[in-house]
Design a protein around this motif. Structure first.
Motif, PDB file in Angstrom:
ATOM      1  N   PHE A 191       0.823  -1.213   0.000  1.00 41.36           N
ATOM      2  CA  PHE A 191       0.000   0.000   0.000  1.00 41.36           C
ATOM      3  C   PHE A 191       0.859   1.266   0.000  1.00 41.36           C
ATOM      4  CE2 PHE A 191      -2.420  -3.317   2.237  1.00 41.36           C
ATOM      5  CZ  PHE A 191      -3.583  -3.343   1.466  1.00 41.36           C
ATOM      6  N   ASP A 214       2.750   4.361  -1.420  1.00 38.48           N
ATOM      7  CA  ASP A 214       2.577   5.230  -2.591  1.00 38.48           C
ATOM      8  C   ASP A 214       3.933   5.651  -3.153  1.00 38.48           C
ATOM      9  OD1 ASP A 214       1.392   6.699  -4.543  1.00 38.48           O
ATOM     10  OD2 ASP A 214       0.860   8.394  -3.262  1.00 38.48           O
ATOM     11  N   THR A 270      -1.961   3.991  -0.412  1.00 34.43           N
ATOM     12  CA  THR A 270      -2.641   3.995  -1.692  1.00 34.43           C
ATOM     13  C   THR A 270      -3.031   2.577  -2.094  1.00 34.43           C
ATOM     14  OG1 THR A 270      -2.443   4.620  -4.028  1.00 34.43           O
ATOM     15  CG2 THR A 270      -0.483   3.746  -2.978  1.00 34.43           C
ATOM     16  N   LYS A 300      -3.194   2.090  -5.381  1.00 37.75           N
ATOM     17  CA  LYS A 300      -2.806   2.203  -6.787  1.00 37.75           C
ATOM     18  C   LYS A 300      -2.211   0.921  -7.331  1.00 37.75           C
ATOM     19  CE  LYS A 300       0.904   4.540  -7.559  1.00 37.75           C
ATOM     20  NZ  LYS A 300       1.860   5.658  -7.713  1.00 37.75           N
ATOM     21  N   TRP A 301      -1.380   0.234  -6.551  1.00 36.28           N
ATOM     22  CA  TRP A 301      -0.664  -0.944  -7.052  1.00 36.28           C
ATOM     23  C   TRP A 301      -1.604  -2.123  -7.266  1.00 36.28           C
ATOM     24  CZ3 TRP A 301       3.473   0.834  -8.939  1.00 36.28           C
ATOM     25  CH2 TRP A 301       4.134   1.903  -8.311  1.00 36.28           C
TER      26      TRP A 301
END
Length: 257
Positions: A31, A33, A44, A46-47
């Motif tokens: 997690f 960023d 995040t 995002k991954w």
């Protein structure tokens, strides 16, 4: 608490910390960023979004799931028969034949299977990986099923026979329901071992086949990115879930009798 107990607690904490702290770090940094895992930047998802848009990773996941399902089905069938044979026939050679594949080092198993497939002039791919995983997982299923059979009361089968049931009817009506938790636990264990395996898969996959462990290995040769941490976290959760389910279905399956 005595001094000896304090030392035992200290050693236990250090041991469990050494085992599980790296796993916690993998989960936390999935997690992060930042593409570099040098320091924590921010939280995040995002991954995980990038991961689910990665076609190569999705293909590898599909291959792993397909091989895992095929392995669990056939390894469960053959492993159940092997476990019943070891329980019924007290032959010294039979346990050696069934359990040797899980006792020898995986690298030796992978090399021997590779040489065997080459001798058969077989094209390496998903089919060869599935065959290798089946051969590797049969012994684990056999252990679980035999353990379940050893905890079964044979008087129930004998009573069914006395009441007129045929051997086949006694098996389906008495033995099968009693050992079904062990069979399901063995199937889950075979699936878990198959989807996690790297060494045997590495030797038997060939150039065109890709599974999750192989895909992860190809990615971490450059650097361990948060995307690798994300797929590792999901794979870890799947494995732990299956192990917990198997443990609930057959809590004493792997204990020595």
């Amino acid at each position: 608490m005595t001094k000896q107990n304090k030392w035992l607690w200290a050693v236990a904490l250090l041991t469990y910390g050494f085992l599980y702290l790296p796993l916690v770090i993998v989960v936390v940094y999935s997690f992060n960023d930042s593409r570099l895992n040098a320091e924590w930047v921010g939280f995040t998802f995002k991954w995980y979004r990038i991961l689910f848009n990665n076609e190569q990773m999705l293909l590898a996941a599909r291959n792993s799931l397909l091989i895992g399902v095929i392995t669990s089905v056939f390894a469960t069938i053959f492993g159940t028969l092997a476990g019943m044979a070891m329980y019924k026939y007290k032959l010294r050679l039979l346990p050696v034949l069934v359990l040797t594949p899980i006792a020898i080092p995986e690298i030796l198993m992978g090399v021997s299977l590779l040489m065997f497939f080459v001798m058969l002039n077989m094209t390496l791919g998903l089919f060869s990986v599935a065959l290798a995983h089946i051969a590797f997982c049969i012994g684990f299923v056999a252990i679980v099923v035999r353990s379940r059979l050893q905890g079964m009361d044979e008087a129930l089968v004998e009573a069914a026979r006395d009441l007129g049931a045929t051997p086949l009817q006694a098996f389906y009506l008495i033995t099968m329901p009693l050992i079904m938790p062990g069979i399901i636990a063995g199937a889950l264990m075979a699936f878990t071992l198959s989807i996690d395996d790297f060494v045997i898969t590495f030797f038997t996959a060939g150039a065109g086949a890709s599974t999750l462990p192989l895909q992860i290995y190809s990615m971490i040769r450059i650097a361990v990115t948060p995307e690798v941490n994300a797929i590792s976290t999901l794979l870890m959760l799947l494995t732990l879930a299956l192990i917990l389910i198997a443990g609930k279905l057959a809590p004493g399956a792997l204990r020595a009798k």
